[in-house]
Design an enzyme around this catalytic site. Structure first.
Site, PDB file in Angstrom:
ATOM      1  N   HIS A 189      -0.383 -17.062 -34.401  1.00  0.00           N
ATOM      2  CA  HIS A 189       0.194 -16.180 -35.426  1.00  0.00           C
ATOM      3  C   HIS A 189       1.693 -16.406 -35.511  1.00  0.00           C
ATOM      4  CE1 HIS A 189       0.979 -14.055 -31.675  1.00  0.00           C
ATOM      5  NE2 HIS A 189       1.926 -13.365 -32.293  1.00  0.00           N
ATOM      6  N   ASP A 209       4.936 -13.678 -36.113  1.00  0.00           N
ATOM      7  CA  ASP A 209       5.153 -12.227 -36.160  1.00  0.00           C
ATOM      8  C   ASP A 209       5.677 -11.782 -37.523  1.00  0.00           C
ATOM      9  OD1 ASP A 209       4.559 -12.223 -33.427  1.00  0.00           O
ATOM     10  OD2 ASP A 209       6.672 -12.395 -32.863  1.00  0.00           O
ATOM     11  N   HIS A 218       3.039 -18.998 -32.654  1.00  0.00           N
ATOM     12  CA  HIS A 218       2.901 -18.958 -31.193  1.00  0.00           C
ATOM     13  C   HIS A 218       1.563 -18.333 -30.794  1.00  0.00           C
ATOM     14  CE1 HIS A 218       5.120 -15.292 -32.324  1.00  0.00           C
ATOM     15  NE2 HIS A 218       4.498 -14.709 -31.335  1.00  0.00           N
ATOM     16  N   ARG A 239      10.367  -7.736 -25.389  1.00  0.00           N
ATOM     17  CA  ARG A 239      10.575  -8.470 -26.643  1.00  0.00           C
ATOM     18  C   ARG A 239      11.531  -7.715 -27.557  1.00  0.00           C
ATOM     19  NH1 ARG A 239       5.723  -9.732 -30.819  1.00  0.00           N
ATOM     20  NH2 ARG A 239       6.725  -8.151 -32.090  1.00  0.00           N
TER      21      ARG A 239
HETATM   22  C1  SIN Z   1       3.859 -12.307 -28.865  1.00  0.00           C
HETATM   23  O1  SIN Z   1       2.974 -12.727 -29.574  1.00  0.00           O
HETATM   24  O2  SIN Z   1       4.873 -11.799 -29.332  1.00  0.00           O
HETATM   25  C2  SIN Z   1       3.721 -12.400 -27.360  1.00  0.00           C
HETATM   26  C3  SIN Z   1       3.903 -13.769 -26.850  1.00  0.00           C
HETATM   27  C4  SIN Z   1       3.713 -13.843 -25.373  1.00  0.00           C
HETATM   28  O3  SIN Z   1       3.477 -12.827 -24.723  1.00  0.00           O
HETATM   29  O4  SIN Z   1       3.819 -14.929 -24.817  1.00  0.00           O
END
Ligand code: SIN
Length: 273
Positions: free
Chosen positions: A96, A98, A248, A263
């Site tokens: 995906h 974000d 990612h 994050r």
């Molecule tokens: C995410 O998709 O923001 C998380 C990525 C991760 O935990 O590595």
């Protein structure tokens, strides 16, 4: 500061910088430029308090307060990306990008590793510049005229078993957004494919069924191994990715262990073809 490409298509590791201190203009510009060109930049061995993480992010833009994720206590700017030993589902365990469901999608995120499992818990990144560049001229011409509909409703608008304590505010998942299928990256000026399996529903003006086979082709094309890199975290690593240039995927292979990431997401600009 030293920069090393992590894979031919995507990613760069930046060393020789302490992210807990304010960056000078040259360092900030180097990071910004490398991020726009490489899609994601990685740092190791960083020691950041939540306040320092927030101060770092503010040097690159305005912080997006996430409406769906749990937050670090006392810090609504920091979304928790956590999986506890007893949990089986992780956050982000599928390809995906974000916030493509927002009308002005977030620019990117700074994910800081606080606790990592002994092995596993890597994150895959794929370059949407490389994915676009490798398409035929014919398909590029077809995609140039298309826009796609993105939504958060099927992900954050429904109660998902096993995610109740990590995702909230299902009622806020009302907004869909339409973006060009191929965007011109606002900083690098490069073309990037901008649909993703997590949030894209269909091409604008097409039915779901009509959209399915072309989207499926693009999705399997975009994750060809030569467009991707697998990042192995250590506690103290920080990845800063650009949502307009990459996808990612958080690998969920560390059951029984804890993984705790902080994050911070930065606001972006409207996207154009
Ligand atoms: C995410 O998709 O923001 C998380 C990525 C991760 O935990 O590595």
């Amino acid at each position: 500061m030293a920069i090393r490409w992590t894979a031919p298509s995507v990613g760069a590791e930046i060393s020789g910088v302490d992210l807990s201190r304010p960056l000078d203009a040259a360092a900030r510009e180097t990071i910004r430029h490398t991020l726009a060109e490489r899609g994601v930049v990685f740092f190791h061995g960083q020691t950041l308090t939540p306040e320092q993480h927030i101060a770092l992010a503010r040097q690159f833009g305005e912080i997006n307060i996430n409406r769906f994720f749990s937050h670090a206590e006392g810090h609504p700017e920091i979304a928790l990306v956590v999986k506890e030993p007893h949990q089986t589902k992780n956050i982000g365990g599928g390809w995906h990008t974000d916030h493509s469901y927002d009308r002005v999608p977030a620019m990117g995120s700074m994910l800081y590793a606080r606790e990592t499992p002994p092995t596993g818990g890597d994150t895959l990144f794929a370059s949407m510049y490389a994915a676009y560049d490798a398409l035929s001229d014919g398909l590029k011409r077809t995609l140039a005229g298309l826009r796609a509909v993105h939504s958060s409703r099927h992900v954050f608008g429904v109660k998902r078993e096993g995610m109740e304590d990590r995702f909230h505010n299902q009622d806020l998942a009302t907004q869909d957004a339409v973006h060009p299928v191929v965007i011109t990256h606002p900083d690098s000026g490069r073309k990037a494919l901008y649909v993703n399996p997590g949030f894209t529903l269909r091409f604008e003006g097409w039915t779901d069924e009509e959209s399915r086979s072309l989207l499926s082709y693009l999705y399997q094309h975009a994750v060809r191994p030569e467009f991707a890199y697998r990042f192995a975290w250590q506690s103290g690593s920080l990845a800063f990715w650009d949502n307009r240039a990459t996808w990612h995927y958080a690998v969920n292979d560390y059951h029984g262990e804890r993984r705790l990431m902080h994050r911070i997401t930065l606001e972006g600009v409207p996207l154009a073809a």
